[in-house]
Design an enzyme around this catalytic site. Structure first.
Site, PDB file in Angstrom:
ATOM      1  CG  HIS A 149      -2.020  -0.975   1.237  1.00  0.00           C
ATOM      2  ND1 HIS A 149      -1.934  -2.268   0.812  1.00  0.00           N
ATOM      3  CD2 HIS A 149      -3.301  -0.827   1.637  1.00  0.00           C
ATOM      4  CE1 HIS A 149      -3.086  -2.876   0.962  1.00  0.00           C
ATOM      5  NE2 HIS A 149      -3.941  -2.014   1.460  1.00  0.00           N
TER       6      HIS A 149
ATOM      7  N   GLY B  63      -3.122  -0.036  -5.882  1.00  0.00           N
ATOM      8  CA  GLY B  63      -3.922  -1.236  -5.611  1.00  0.00           C
ATOM      9  C   GLY B  63      -5.061  -0.894  -4.669  1.00  0.00           C
ATOM     10  CG  HIS B  64      -6.734   0.526  -0.515  1.00  0.00           C
ATOM     11  ND1 HIS B  64      -7.509   1.662  -0.583  1.00  0.00           N
ATOM     12  CD2 HIS B  64      -7.248  -0.212   0.492  1.00  0.00           C
ATOM     13  CE1 HIS B  64      -8.447   1.606   0.339  1.00  0.00           C
ATOM     14  NE2 HIS B  64      -8.327   0.481   1.003  1.00  0.00           N
TER      15      HIS B  64
ATOM     16  CG  HIS C 240     -11.627  -3.622  -0.722  1.00  0.00           C
ATOM     17  ND1 HIS C 240     -11.438  -2.311  -0.353  1.00  0.00           N
ATOM     18  CD2 HIS C 240     -11.376  -4.361   0.380  1.00  0.00           C
ATOM     19  CE1 HIS C 240     -11.081  -2.262   0.928  1.00  0.00           C
ATOM     20  NE2 HIS C 240     -11.035  -3.502   1.389  1.00  0.00           N
TER      21      HIS C 240
ATOM     22  CD  GLU D 194     -11.536  -6.080   4.198  1.00  0.00           C
ATOM     23  OE1 GLU D 194     -11.486  -6.022   5.431  1.00  0.00           O
ATOM     24  OE2 GLU D 194     -10.732  -5.486   3.465  1.00  0.00           O
TER      25      GLU D 194
ATOM     26  CD  GLU E 230     -13.413  -1.789   6.124  1.00  0.00           C
ATOM     27  OE1 GLU E 230     -13.376  -2.639   5.211  1.00  0.00           O
ATOM     28  OE2 GLU E 230     -12.443  -1.092   6.461  1.00  0.00           O
TER      29      GLU E 230
ATOM     30  CB  CYS F  91     -13.283   2.143   6.052  1.00  0.00           C
ATOM     31  SG  CYS F  91     -12.059   2.304   7.326  1.00  0.00           S
TER      32      CYS F  91
ATOM     33  CB  CYS G 116      -8.653   0.769   8.068  1.00  0.00           C
ATOM     34  SG  CYS G 116      -9.724  -0.670   8.093  1.00  0.00           S
ATOM     35  CB  CYS G 117     -12.921   1.139  11.150  1.00  0.00           C
ATOM     36  SG  CYS G 117     -13.193  -0.061   9.835  1.00  0.00           S
TER      37      CYS G 117
END
Ligand code: FUB
Ligand code: ZN
Length: 670
Positions: A165, A216-217, A284, A336, A352, A354, A432-433
């Site tokens: 990432h 990728g993200h 995702h 996800e 999620e 996020c 992450c959240c």
């Protein structure tokens, strides 16, 4: 019309609902997360986030001292997430945690920035400045700043864009740096973020010799547009546009990196086809809505109608086919991800936190492109439900996954529900959240309002004071309300006489346009796409009273959502309700509701503040004489008895604040 979010420095939120949340973030969440980032909360999973920056800084020091004799680490892959057996076993120069652990700092500093913007705090600023020093000390002389590769070996940096990432960390770093700069005027972190972005600009692009890949993200896209708008420097916009348009172009970059992917459409990374051809939200969910937010930024900045068309199609795909009633998105824990249209299981939902946050980002951007409540209604829905459910009332535990139905035993014993937790967690290895909620809540003022040169758009109703400039004149708008407990909103507009100022009030779709608005001596306003535009201010002070009809309602899902067939859920205004075992006993699923649905509302103070709960006349089904017979699993239907019960419902966002137990949003209706 160009619509901008309002600068949060010009909004002071003083609200019975939202100040509780923003103060919680300021007083509890931000300090708690700082402790977490430094691994000082014994009962929580260690983060190693600041540890990693320190470790990378140590390496830099070594490099500077040894000069040519410095032997850089050679990369060996140790895993997507590496944790020592015991925190004490951690080595001071090793990387730990998920490979995107740096982003936890970036989200934290972003929340700090928003908080400082509206609530200066010398002590917090000092801690933040210290953290920034640590982060900047980790940056390589060429601008690169991702501790995973700095520590583990730069020789393989950008060699796995699909999974590793680095560009995601850069995106978050930019977001955090801009927020901190805007709040404090301090540019140390902003310069570090710019240098990282400059480095990336030099490495990526269509030109020969550059990497032809993309994140990728996603998140770098929208972050780079923000950096462009903050600095005015074109190369950031160019890079963002490149990332967006390069995605999904043949030959597929991720197939080069991961040949085993050949022939399989890459829905997960939204890289199956070029983004302009995408019409269905796939893969995702967080990645997707971050990408779509970047696309919407690009459509606004460049005026690209084709891209706007894709954004609209993707928006419709989400909200018309793939979104829970709570504003939760990403129905399956497998990847996800979004599932197929209308597949919205309640007990295995991923939803999620996020992802709902990303939906809010997307909604705000879509509104800038098209002034319609269809976007801001969803922004409100996600905020009041699927996002706030992510944080406990004490700000010390969090949900990553936001299910709509919970049976605690199933969460513990059914592998298919392992991702669903019946109680919030103190922290997560992949965290992450929690910091994402912190950054969103602390900037809620910027989501509540939008502005064009002459208009203030009121998207969310909350007690607040807003200062708006029109041609050098300052107008003060004061909003008073106890929304969402009631739908009454009072608005004072001061100093607007002769300025051409307009107030645009969102009349939410859930009111079915049942509202009253008393504008005093002004005309009644014009309703357009769910916004009531009021203009013609001629006195120094005008008062506008708006009342939105706020009555409880039973909601039925599109029959194609098989999971919810023959069931109803309950809403009041933007708030979704749920039942908990604590109020209704075990076996919630034995409760059925019959028509006509009778719902009463009550003011409750059991959570420490006033909220509205609902009471629905219902019946509990059980076997006649069950207590006298030996238990048998199946019986004749004639043995079924129904006992009347009052089903108590509380706002969904408040569930799991009173211990562990069953929860359900939907109930069968007969
Ligand atoms: O990959 C970074 C973050 O971790 C994603 O956004 C979340 O879904 C979690 O997988
Ligand atoms: Zn998350």
């Amino acid at each position: 019309m160009e619509i901008r979010p309002l600068d949060i420095k010009r909004v002071t939120v003083e609200d019975s609902f939202w100040s509780r949340e923003t103060e919680l973030v300021r007083k509890e969440v931000i300090p708690y997360q700082w402790e977490i980032l430094n691994d000082r909360v014994p009962e929580a999973t260690p983060s190693f986030c600041m540890h990693n920056f320190r470790a990378a800084g140590l390496l830099g020091k070594k490099m500077r001292t040894l000069g040519r004799d410095f032997e850089p680490p050679r990369y060996t892959y140790k895993g997507f997430a590496v944790f020592p057996d015991k925190k004490e076993d951690a080595k001071e120069d090793e990387f730990y945690g998920f490979l995107f652990q740096d982003s936890d700092f970036s989200k934290w500093i972003e929340a700090v920035g928003y908080s400082l913007a509206v609530h200066p705090d010398k002590e917090l600023e000092k801690i933040a400045d210290g953290a920034i020093d640590t982060v900047c000390a980790a940056q390589l002389p060429n601008g690169y700043l991702d501790t995973y590769y700095i520590i583990n070996g730069m020789d393989k940096s950008f060699s796995d864009l699909r999974d590793h990432h680095e560009l995601y960390c850069m995106g978050h770093l930019i977001e955090g740096a801009v927020a901190y700069y805007e709040a404090t005027g301090k540019d140390k972190l902003l310069n570090a973020a710019k240098r990282f972005a400059d480095y990336v600009y030099g490495v990526f692009g269509r030109e020969e010799g550059k990497i032809h890949g993309y994140p990728g993200h996603e998140i770098a896209e929208m972050a780079l547009f923000r950096l462009y708008e903050t600095t005015g420097e074109e190369r950031y916009r160019e890079l963002a546009e490149y990332f967006i348009d390069q995605r999904g172009q043949a030959p597929l970059y991720f197939e080069n990196e991961h040949p085993e992917m050949k022939g399989r459409p890459d829905y997960y990374h939204q890289a199956h086809i070029p983004v302009r051809e995408q019409t269905e939200a796939v893969g995702h969910a967080v990645r997707a809505v971050y990408l779509y937010s970047g696309m919407a930024d690009m459509a606004r900045i460049t005026g690209d109608r084709e891209l706007l068309g894709s954004c609209k199609a993707l928006w419709d795909s989400i909200v018309n086919e793939k979104m829970y009633i709570t504003g939760g998105i990403g129905a399956t824990h497998i990847g996800e991800s979004f599932s197929f249209p209308f597949d919205l299981p309640n007990d295995t939902a991923y939803a999620e936190t996020c992802a709902s946050i990303g939906l809010v980002f997307f909604a705000r951007r879509m509104f800038s492109l098209e002034q319609s409540r269809k976007y801001t209604d969803i922004m409100e829905l996600a905020l009041y439900n699927g996002i706030l459910s992510g944080m406990a009332l004490d700000g010390k535990s969090f949900f990553y996954v936001n299910p709509l139905e919970v049976l605690p035993e199933a969460c513990k014993k059914d592998e298919r529900k392992e991702h669903v937790k019946p109680v919030r967690q103190k922290w997560f290895g992949c965290a992450c959240c929690p910091p994402n909620i912190a950054r969103l809540v602390s900037s809620v003022g910027a989501y509540a309002y939008g502005e064009s040169d002459d208009t203030l758009f009121v998207h969310l109703y909350m007690g607040s004071k807003i200062r708006k400039n029109i041609s050098g004149r300052e107008i003060e708008i004061t909003v008073k309300t106890d929304y969402p407990n009631s739908g009454k909103v009072g608005i004072d507009v001061k100093g607007a006489a002769g300025t051409g100022f307009r107030l645009a009030l969102r009349i939410p779709g859930w009111t079915s346009d049942n509202y009253t608005c008393d504008t005093g001596s002004l005309n009644d306003g014009t309703l357009d796409e769910g916004y009531l535009y009021i203009g013609g201010f001629k006195d120094d002070l005008h008062h506008v009273s708006l009342e939105l009809e706020m009555k409880p309602r039973a909601v039925f899902a599109d029959p194609r959502v098989s999971e919810d067939a023959q069931k109803i859920a309950f809403m009041r205004g933007p708030v979704v309700y749920c039942a908990e075992e604590k109020d209704n006993g075990k076996n919630l699923k034995s409760i059925v509701i019959s028509r006509p649905v009778d719902i009463k509302e009550k003011t409750d103070s059991e959570f420490g503040f006033e909220s509205v709960s609902l009471e629905v006349s219902a019946a509990r089904r059980s076997f006649e004489g069950a207590e006298f017979f030996e238990s048998t699993l199946y019986r004749d239907y004639s043995d079924v008895r129904e006992d009347p019960v009052d089903l108590k419902l509380i706002p969904y966002a408040l569930w799991a604040n009173r211990g562990e137990g069953e929860m359900s949003v939907y109930f069968f209706i007969t």
